[in-house]
Motif scaffolding. Sequence first.
Motif, PDB file in Angstrom:
ATOM      1  N   MET A   1       0.836  -1.198   0.000  1.00 29.57           N
ATOM      2  CA  MET A   1       0.000   0.000   0.000  1.00 29.57           C
ATOM      3  C   MET A   1       0.869   1.245   0.000  1.00 29.57           C
ATOM      4  O   MET A   1       1.880   1.303   0.702  1.00 29.57           O
ATOM      5  CB  MET A   1      -0.888   0.001   1.246  1.00 29.57           C
ATOM      6  N   SER A   2       0.487   2.248  -0.764  1.00 30.97           N
ATOM      7  CA  SER A   2       1.201   3.516  -0.756  1.00 30.97           C
ATOM      8  C   SER A   2       1.036   4.190   0.597  1.00 30.97           C
ATOM      9  O   SER A   2       0.048   3.989   1.296  1.00 30.97           O
ATOM     10  CB  SER A   2       0.666   4.435  -1.855  1.00 30.97           C
ATOM     11  N   SER A   3       2.023   5.000   0.953  1.00 34.60           N
ATOM     12  CA  SER A   3       1.972   5.717   2.223  1.00 34.60           C
ATOM     13  C   SER A   3       2.397   7.157   2.020  1.00 34.60           C
ATOM     14  O   SER A   3       3.322   7.442   1.243  1.00 34.60           O
ATOM     15  CB  SER A   3       2.899   5.055   3.250  1.00 34.60           C
ATOM     16  N   ILE A   4       1.742   8.046   2.736  1.00 33.32           N
ATOM     17  CA  ILE A   4       2.144   9.450   2.684  1.00 33.32           C
ATOM     18  C   ILE A   4       3.559   9.613   3.219  1.00 33.32           C
ATOM     19  O   ILE A   4       4.227  10.612   2.939  1.00 33.32           O
ATOM     20  CB  ILE A   4       1.136  10.320   3.468  1.00 33.32           C
ATOM     21  N   GLY A   5       4.035   8.617   3.951  1.00 30.09           N
ATOM     22  CA  GLY A   5       5.406   8.660   4.449  1.00 30.09           C
ATOM     23  C   GLY A   5       6.436   8.730   3.337  1.00 30.09           C
ATOM     24  O   GLY A   5       7.532   9.276   3.536  1.00 30.09           O
ATOM     25  N   THR A   6       6.092   8.237   2.155  1.00 28.17           N
ATOM     26  CA  THR A   6       7.023   8.303   1.024  1.00 28.17           C
ATOM     27  C   THR A   6       7.163   9.729   0.502  1.00 28.17           C
ATOM     28  O   THR A   6       8.076  10.010  -0.284  1.00 28.17           O
ATOM     29  CB  THR A   6       6.558   7.389  -0.128  1.00 28.17           C
ATOM     30  N   LEU A   7       6.271  10.614   0.912  1.00 29.22           N
ATOM     31  CA  LEU A   7       6.306  12.016   0.475  1.00 29.22           C
ATOM     32  C   LEU A   7       6.908  12.928   1.530  1.00 29.22           C
ATOM     33  O   LEU A   7       6.863  14.149   1.386  1.00 29.22           O
ATOM     34  CB  LEU A   7       4.890  12.495   0.134  1.00 29.22           C
ATOM     35  N   ARG A   8       7.482  12.350   2.539  1.00 32.04           N
ATOM     36  CA  ARG A   8       7.999  13.166   3.642  1.00 32.04           C
ATOM     37  C   ARG A   8       9.047  14.173   3.168  1.00 32.04           C
ATOM     38  O   ARG A   8       9.122  15.302   3.675  1.00 32.04           O
ATOM     39  CB  ARG A   8       8.593  12.250   4.709  1.00 32.04           C
ATOM     40  N   GLY A   9       9.840  13.802   2.187  1.00 34.40           N
ATOM     41  CA  GLY A   9      10.891  14.684   1.716  1.00 34.40           C
ATOM     42  C   GLY A   9      10.393  15.901   0.962  1.00 34.40           C
ATOM     43  O   GLY A   9      11.090  16.921   0.883  1.00 34.40           O
ATOM     44  N   CYS A  10       9.193  15.823   0.377  1.00 34.33           N
ATOM     45  CA  CYS A  10       8.656  16.946  -0.398  1.00 34.33           C
ATOM     46  C   CYS A  10       7.402  17.544   0.226  1.00 34.33           C
ATOM     47  O   CYS A  10       6.833  18.500  -0.304  1.00 34.33           O
ATOM     48  CB  CYS A  10       8.366  16.518  -1.840  1.00 34.33           C
ATOM     49  N   ALA A  11       6.957  17.000   1.343  1.00 31.57           N
ATOM     50  CA  ALA A  11       5.691  17.420   1.947  1.00 31.57           C
ATOM     51  C   ALA A  11       5.692  18.893   2.330  1.00 31.57           C
ATOM     52  O   ALA A  11       4.717  19.619   2.077  1.00 31.57           O
ATOM     53  CB  ALA A  11       5.375  16.563   3.164  1.00 31.57           C
ATOM     54  N   GLU A  12       6.776  19.367   2.935  1.00 31.99           N
ATOM     55  CA  GLU A  12       6.811  20.774   3.351  1.00 31.99           C
ATOM     56  C   GLU A  12       6.736  21.702   2.148  1.00 31.99           C
ATOM     57  O   GLU A  12       6.030  22.719   2.178  1.00 31.99           O
ATOM     58  CB  GLU A  12       8.076  21.059   4.155  1.00 31.99           C
ATOM     59  N   LYS A  13       7.424  21.336   1.080  1.00 34.20           N
ATOM     60  CA  LYS A  13       7.371  22.142  -0.145  1.00 34.20           C
ATOM     61  C   LYS A  13       5.935  22.217  -0.671  1.00 34.20           C
ATOM     62  O   LYS A  13       5.454  23.297  -1.054  1.00 34.20           O
ATOM     63  CB  LYS A  13       8.285  21.523  -1.206  1.00 34.20           C
ATOM     64  N   HIS A  14       5.247  21.079  -0.684  1.00 37.80           N
ATOM     65  CA  HIS A  14       3.878  21.063  -1.194  1.00 37.80           C
ATOM     66  C   HIS A  14       2.934  21.880  -0.317  1.00 37.80           C
ATOM     67  O   HIS A  14       2.069  22.605  -0.820  1.00 37.80           O
ATOM     68  CB  HIS A  14       3.375  19.622  -1.303  1.00 37.80           C
ATOM     69  N   LEU A  15       3.101  21.778   0.982  1.00 37.35           N
ATOM     70  CA  LEU A  15       2.258  22.556   1.886  1.00 37.35           C
ATOM     71  C   LEU A  15       2.472  24.055   1.699  1.00 37.35           C
ATOM     72  O   LEU A  15       1.505  24.829   1.620  1.00 37.35           O
ATOM     73  CB  LEU A  15       2.543  22.171   3.336  1.00 37.35           C
ATOM     74  N   GLN A  16       3.722  24.470   1.626  1.00 36.14           N
ATOM     75  CA  GLN A  16       4.026  25.887   1.490  1.00 36.14           C
ATOM     76  C   GLN A  16       3.516  26.439   0.160  1.00 36.14           C
ATOM     77  O   GLN A  16       3.046  27.577   0.091  1.00 36.14           O
ATOM     78  CB  GLN A  16       5.530  26.137   1.651  1.00 36.14           C
ATOM     79  N   THR A  17       3.600  25.647  -0.890  1.00 36.59           N
ATOM     80  CA  THR A  17       3.058  26.065  -2.183  1.00 36.59           C
ATOM     81  C   THR A  17       1.555  26.264  -2.094  1.00 36.59           C
ATOM     82  O   THR A  17       1.003  27.255  -2.589  1.00 36.59           O
ATOM     83  CB  THR A  17       3.374  25.017  -3.266  1.00 36.59           C
ATOM     84  N   TYR A  18       0.889  25.342  -1.420  1.00 31.14           N
ATOM     85  CA  TYR A  18      -0.567  25.379  -1.374  1.00 31.14           C
ATOM     86  C   TYR A  18      -1.094  26.521  -0.505  1.00 31.14           C
ATOM     87  O   TYR A  18      -2.108  27.156  -0.835  1.00 31.14           O
ATOM     88  CB  TYR A  18      -1.122  24.047  -0.872  1.00 31.14           C
ATOM     89  N   VAL A  19      -0.442  26.780   0.607  1.00 29.16           N
ATOM     90  CA  VAL A  19      -0.955  27.805   1.532  1.00 29.16           C
ATOM     91  C   VAL A  19      -0.426  29.200   1.238  1.00 29.16           C
ATOM     92  O   VAL A  19      -0.811  30.165   1.903  1.00 29.16           O
ATOM     93  CB  VAL A  19      -0.655  27.433   3.002  1.00 29.16           C
ATOM     94  N   ASP A  20       0.422  29.331   0.242  1.00 30.66           N
ATOM     95  CA  ASP A  20       0.973  30.629  -0.138  1.00 30.66           C
ATOM     96  C   ASP A  20      -0.164  31.597  -0.477  1.00 30.66           C
ATOM     97  O   ASP A  20      -0.938  31.349  -1.406  1.00 30.66           O
ATOM     98  CB  ASP A  20       1.898  30.457  -1.347  1.00 30.66           C
ATOM     99  N   PRO A  21      -0.317  32.702   0.247  1.00 28.10           N
ATOM    100  CA  PRO A  21      -1.433  33.616  -0.013  1.00 28.10           C
ATOM    101  C   PRO A  21      -1.394  34.251  -1.398  1.00 28.10           C
ATOM    102  O   PRO A  21      -2.416  34.747  -1.884  1.00 28.10           O
ATOM    103  CB  PRO A  21      -1.298  34.671   1.089  1.00 28.10           C
ATOM    104  N   ARG A  22      -0.240  34.243  -2.034  1.00 29.37           N
ATOM    105  CA  ARG A  22      -0.124  34.795  -3.385  1.00 29.37           C
ATOM    106  C   ARG A  22      -0.070  33.693  -4.443  1.00 29.37           C
ATOM    107  O   ARG A  22       0.144  33.963  -5.613  1.00 29.37           O
ATOM    108  CB  ARG A  22       1.115  35.689  -3.484  1.00 29.37           C
ATOM    109  N   GLY A  23      -0.247  32.472  -4.013  1.00 28.31           N
ATOM    110  CA  GLY A  23      -0.168  31.345  -4.921  1.00 28.31           C
ATOM    111  C   GLY A  23      -1.482  31.076  -5.642  1.00 28.31           C
ATOM    112  O   GLY A  23      -2.496  31.750  -5.407  1.00 28.31           O
TER     113      GLY A  23
END
Length: 218
Positions: A1-23
């Motif tokens: 089964m896939s796990s979000i744990g495999t995205l741990r290395g890029c998770a912060e980048k994805h979060l910051q992109t998504y919550v960027d108020p100018r994004g």
Amino acid sequence: MSSIGTLRGCAEKHLQTYVDPRGPRAFRTYDWQGDPERLSPLDCLAPALLSVRIGYKQVVPLFRPDGPGAEVLQSMEAVLANETCATADFLDVTLDAPTGPWSLVDRALVATGEAGGTGLPDFKAVAVTKILHRKRPNLVPIFDRNIYQFYLGENPISGAYKDTPRRLWPLLQADLRSQKEWIQDLIAAIRTPDDRPLSLLRAADIIIWEHAASGCDT
């Protein structure tokens, strides 16, 4: 089964992109909770901010005095009216219990395909979860094609409302239970536009969705 744990290395980048108020993402529009105790017509249009094809044809029937649309709205409102649902956590609920908070969420999903014996065309699990998640962000995860594909390796059928989302929930629950600690650390400082803590469920949705949408190969 896939796990979000495999995205741990890029998770912060994805979060910051998504919550960027100018994004370009919908964080500063969709993630306003509004009144947590009621559903207005505008609340029911909110899934459009997350790319759901929803408009007056889907929302108007919800606010009629009777009929299948009214039954679906009542089933969603039952989740908001239940005191246990207000504090329940998806990671802790029993998914196959005949009563309790999750049974009410499941009933709302089922109603979209069975209310009045006719169901509601073009208003299924995706719409219900994206409406209810804003009001109960710790209980109701978002059912989305990218999330489903991440965990099950295939796209959900169009118009899914019962058995299809039921395949996702136990996989998502088990994975988030095992990955909870690092995700919570990652989101500790993130606030929603209306100054609420970002829920773990929303964070997981953002990380997985943004990873797929961006074509990230990290």
